[in-house]
Design an enzyme around this catalytic site. Structure first.
Site, PDB file in Angstrom:
ATOM      1  N   HIS A 262      31.867  36.059  36.125  1.00  0.00           N
ATOM      2  CA  HIS A 262      31.547  37.432  35.734  1.00  0.00           C
ATOM      3  C   HIS A 262      32.037  38.392  36.792  1.00  0.00           C
ATOM      4  CE1 HIS A 262      27.866  36.083  33.089  1.00  0.00           C
ATOM      5  NE2 HIS A 262      29.024  35.881  32.485  1.00  0.00           N
ATOM      6  N   GLU A 263      33.255  38.881  36.636  1.00  0.00           N
ATOM      7  CA  GLU A 263      33.710  39.961  37.529  1.00  0.00           C
ATOM      8  C   GLU A 263      33.201  41.266  36.934  1.00  0.00           C
ATOM      9  OE1 GLU A 263      35.247  40.299  40.569  1.00  0.00           O
ATOM     10  OE2 GLU A 263      34.624  42.353  40.141  1.00  0.00           O
TER      11      GLU A 263
ATOM     12  N   HIS B 110      30.254  36.978  44.727  1.00  0.00           N
ATOM     13  CA  HIS B 110      31.344  37.427  45.601  1.00  0.00           C
ATOM     14  C   HIS B 110      31.296  38.955  45.721  1.00  0.00           C
ATOM     15  CE1 HIS B 110      33.973  33.767  46.273  1.00  0.00           C
ATOM     16  NE2 HIS B 110      32.833  33.326  45.772  1.00  0.00           N
TER      17      HIS B 110
ATOM     18  N   GLU C  37      41.291  33.911  50.232  1.00  0.00           N
ATOM     19  CA  GLU C  37      42.277  34.726  49.529  1.00  0.00           C
ATOM     20  C   GLU C  37      43.036  35.654  50.461  1.00  0.00           C
ATOM     21  OE1 GLU C  37      39.083  34.909  49.297  1.00  0.00           O
ATOM     22  OE2 GLU C  37      38.324  36.924  48.890  1.00  0.00           O
TER      23      GLU C  37
END
Lengths: 678, 678
Positions: free
Chosen positions: B380-381, B459, B484
């Site tokens: 779920h961004e 995040h 990243e």
């Protein structure tokens, strides 16, 4: 990680922007030395840089805003155009450090627009002077920007070099009164402005702002390394600033000079303010004053009623007599009004600004002052309860106007945690002294006072950003550690204090420091860290159009020769020259009486003995002057021999030089009495 | 002013409190080494001090609050009483770095009351452990304090000594992802927590907080010198925190240790959190996972639809097959849901959390995963649009629960200037990631997920303050620069990064760093500043109950011997020992598999070659182990020879020592396979 590796990484970071961004616009100062350039980086941040000669001062620094109710304005920006113009005029100060002020700059207006759907636009306006840079944001009204609710201003000031900084912390106990820190730039935490730095290459930069109107005061926080950024003063409302477009921010200013003296000579802050909006201000009077004040700080008198009450009719008469006898045109009397007997320090809600204590006959005292040719200076301590003060302001000002009182010292001492304002819902909000609500309040006081031809001298004020140009009745203010800290401060002001003030706080404008405590003694005998001669020098060094002779009248009687200088020195000047100086070490300033041909000189140092030789080439060429010298005498030292003053008279001309020898904690004052013109 | 004079002034200031204030209460740690004392100064500030042995660590530091709607609570306080108690229990972690945790402290409760008319009261509760101090404010409901509208918390942390600090700035671009600064304490600006310092006498202190619930996250600003203070994260609402009494603040924590290793061994943050409120949490599963993720960061795949779309049914099946074949129990697939095609980075309002792209057959993929014994990890961004997310959250969680998806990675990337929340008036408010609104949101996500037996891995999260003890389904989070940045960061993470993380960010709790990129190559060939062996060591060094094998499956095929360690290493431990370490230089950690007798060791360094000898006395005494060693090979160097790995096997016992040689940018991983018990 090694420091070498860290350095290499920083160098890479610093180089990165040069690779990615092309210059979009640029502008140089009239003398060509200072250059501002604008570019847009790969993410659409608009950035400005500042250089002087070949030296980078500010590396690419972001601009923008966070909002509480809308997406930030920061990335995804483009420069859609720019315009340049030059400006050169000379304007006249009604009072000040000099009569004529040249306002000479090149201006660059940069049009900026979001490349994203909201498509919000604004202009950045840069004015580049020979003595620095001012820039501001300008917003037109537009579909996606009717009202700005600003959470933060994202202006960066990325210093290109390390160096030394002089600063006081922001957001501590809600006022401006601290001993200055002298640290490497990398040890700045979050500072109030003016914040002054001396870079490794010797360049001095003072960061401040001009024309703080209906906006939150800007503080400067270090991010890391030598990267600095704006931090606006918060508000209880949420947004730090709420403004309807069109509007402009205050000017963000960088006074830039190869030496410290150049900072103190700069007119940049005044030049960035708007011209006088009050019209004829002949009713604003520079003057010296005495008062019933120092006794309260010594605890020999009290603001509150009772046996020690200072503001009695009898004391007032005596003080008026003393003023009249010694040529002082002003008399300040604190503690005259009802409200000092409770816990006034907590919230000020008991203050009356119209009702005097029974032992203080205000009309009678005002009439007596008038008879003696002396002006009372009114006093309004608000305890920062601005809602309570504004409720009574009209009546209070009317009363003073009726009695011929043409100046008011206001006060905003607070122990409650802020300025107590009234919110839209009628409830109390606690606001910061440097916040938007405070900026609106102060200007309301000044403009309401102006209607009655009353001048304002605010203590515990919002910082000075040069608004005296626009509102010349805002004659002075405090806004730094003043003389009262020498009475009870723990510790008192250090000997370097005033040599820092000249290059920091005083860059904003006049300070009502209240010098001249010749007794050199505070509460319970606390020793002031100054020689007697230095107290005299302060009248020249610390500019204010109203200057107090702060000591008790009975003390001045003990030091008649030094007192003569205080009686002689004017407070309004036709010219000012900063002859030398190093921040926190020493400074020498010469000023010419606006009402005559005499010059005055003041020099102050720090805790070390200091000697400097100055040329008298500021004097009218070929004219002879009698220099009345008040200097530290043999063996003078603030600690052991503070009252050693030597008085000398010497004939000099502009071709002469003088060597000034300052004792530890010392100073020197000189009155150059002009002889007849040839 | 001279530095000597400055020093003298500071010494005087430091001595002043000792003269004026008498100790009101005190408490020591169970081992007697750490001592907290409380006093009240002459102005009625309540202060705390901390010492360890004979060394002062925190000199008298103020406590209190500014409010937006009431006078501050700061001066004019008195201590009206205090109570002490001791506590000692051992509790069991359902998953974690160790099975048993001892919670042993002495507690001091101090009753404080205003001496002024409002007469507001609060308790300060101090818990002193052998490994540090936690303290918090506790407010009972009372006539003049029903609702607290907190403008600022006035907690100070005045460090008694100078030293070195490791920190990242606060209030920069609204997240936590920075390269750490290593600076003198005097160069801290405003830092996020955990903020770790090493004092001149070698004592390490990590400042952080525990149990951040319905409150604004605390940052730490330097005031001047080595004086630090709390700065709460702002809110668009005005007050940084609004809470109805009764309530308690989060714990302000100081983890204290004579060496760096001791910080990383501390259970203080967990111990200050409340016990498990979820009951049976056998549905929370530590595991390793792979996913469709690294390809997006390499730009070989995309979140958005189109030819590069990573989240296709075919790719999902391949990834599930790879996971099943290699023993990974989790598969994360990002970019599966509608909303990635517009300007998702700006505001996330187009995201659907229930509708998949047409080329992603979620039910079919979930069924296939189940068939293969693999668990999908949902994604779920939110782009930090928490209002939009909360609107769909129930439906989104129900969908995942129905499909047997028992873990969700949430994301809060934002380019809009904050978390977009809905105010009381229905309008959008922009809130900080570390603010009170965010703290409420995150806990809502975690508790709603718990109702469906779903675990959360956030995040761009709010910081970790140990709430996994209370809500064990909050299994991990990001909250620092992760892998990243090695793909596209400019610059990528430096070699020291993880040796800093262990002693800073990781003190808060697990981090989903996503290690294991054996190809050592980011986007456009950017080189990762790590050797291959270090990638293996990260699985032991950086604790998380869920650990990704982040590289592309096709890359793992190229490094089968190293990949074996990733397949072998567990993610849940019965014991953890930090064997050595210096912040930013190196660290060695050994952990015991919770599911068996094997031990694992990870060691990582920085940009220098490093050698250390460690005792294997953590192994079961008398038992023989086969040490499967993955170490930097001859000539290994992250820059020139990163893939030089040496594989060795050695028989060892707890009586042995091992010398670990780390290459520049290197590391070492060891699996100690337990032989039969004697």
């Amino acid at each position: 990680m090694s420091w070498l590796a860290r350095l290499a990484a920083l160098v890479l970071l610093a180089l990165a922007p040069m690779v990615h961004a092309a210059e979009a616009a640029a502008v140089a100062s009239p003398d060509g030395k200072i250059r501002v350039s604008i570019d847009v980086d790969g993410e659409g941040h608009v950035r400005y840089s500042v250089a002087r000669g070949t030296a980078a001062l500010i590396t690419p620094s972001w601009l923008g805003f966070l909002f509480t109710d809308a997406p930030k304005l920061h990335r995804n920006l483009s420069v859609t155009g720019s315009e340049a113009r030059s400006f050169d005029e000379t304007w006249t100060q009604p009072w000040g450090e000099r009569t004529q002020v040249r306002n000479h700059f090149n201006e660059l207006r940069v049009h900026i627009k979001e490349t994203k759907p909201l498509a919000r636009g604004f202009d950045m306006v840069f004015r580049v002077f020979d003595d620095g840079v001012g820039f501001r944001y300008e917003f037109a009204d537009q579909p996606n920007l009717h009202t700005l609710s600003i959470a933060e201003e994202l202006t960066q000031f990325n210093l290109a070099q390390d160096g030394t900084a002089w600063w006081v912390p922001a957001f501590e106990w809600n006022r401006e009164e601290y001993i200055y820190n002298t640290t490497p730039i990398r040890e700045i935490a979050t500072a109030q402005t003016p914040l002054t730095v001396k870079l490794a290459d010797g360049t001095h930069i003072a960061f401040h702002e001009a024309a703080l109107v209906d906006y939150a005061g800007m503080n400067i926080a270090r991010v890391q390394g030598t990267a600095l950024k704006a931090v606006l003063t918060p508000s209880a409302r949420g947004p730090k600033v709420v403004r309807a477009a069109p509007f402009t921010t205050p000017w963000r200013t960088l006074q830039i000079s190869p030496d410290a003296a150049g900072l103190a000579m700069s007119n940049l802050i005044l030049n960035l303010n708007e011209p006088n909006k009050l019209g004829d201000v002949s009713w604003v009077h520079p003057r010296k004053y005495v008062g019933i004040w120092w006794g309260m700080h010594l605890d020999s008198q009290s603001w509150a009623s009772g046996v020690k009450h200072g503001a009695t009719t009898a004391n007032a008469f005596k003080t008026i007599d003393f003023a009249a006898a010694n040529g002082f045109k002003g008399v300040l009397i604190e503690g005259w009004n009802l409200g000092w007997d409770g816990d006034w320090f907590a919230d000020g809600k008991d203050f009356s600004f119209t009702q005097a204590y029974p032992d203080f006959d205000l009309p009678k005292i005002a009439a007596y002052a008038k008879l003696k040719g002396v002006h009372l200076i009114g006093h309004h301590e608000t305890s920062a309860n601005i809602a309570h003060y504004e409720d009574q302001m009209d009546a209070a000002f009317d009363l003073y106007a009726k009695l011929g009182i043409d100046a008011i010292k206001t006060g905003y001492v607070s122990d409650a945690g802020g300025m107590q304002a009234r919110g839209a819902d009628g409830k109390t909000m606690f606001e910061w002294h440097e916040g938007q609500v405070s900026s609106v309040h102060h200007l309301k006081v000044v403009t309401e006072a102006a209607k009655r031809h009353i001048s304002i001298d605010a203590h515990e004020p919002i910082k000075d950003t040069g608004l005296r140009r626009t509102y010349p009745n805002w004659v002075s203010r405090e806004g730094a550690r003043g003389m009262e800290y020498n009475a009870w401060g723990a510790p008192p002001n250090p000997p370097e204090h005033e040599s820092v003030l000249v290059f920091t706080r005083m860059l904003g404008g006049p300070m009502d420091f209240t010098p001249g405590v010749l007794s050199l003694t505070g509460k319970h005998g606390q020793q002031i860290q100054s020689t007697e001669a230095k107290q005299l020098a302060l009248y020249v060094v610390l500019y204010s159009p109203i200057q107090m002779a702060a000591d008790l009248p009975e003390n001045y009687v003990k030091y008649p020769r030094s007192f003569q200088f205080i009686k002689d020195v004017p407070t309004d000047w036709s010219d000012t020259r900063v002859l030398n100086g190093e921040v926190g070490d020493y400074v020498t300033i010469a000023r010419k009486d606006r009402a005559g041909d005499n010059w005055y000189l003041g020099a102050v140092g720090d805790e070390q003995a200091r000697t400097s030789t100055i040329k008298l080439d500021f004097l009218d060429p070929g004219r002879s002057y009698t220099a009345e010298i008040y200097r530290d005498g043999d063996g003078a030292d603030w600690k052991t021999n503070p009252h050693a003053v030597a008085y000398e008279t010497r004939k000099v001309t502009s071709a002469d030089s003088l060597t000034l020898a300052l004792a530890p904690g010392g100073g020197q004052a000189i009155r150059f009495v002009a002889g007849p013109r040839k």
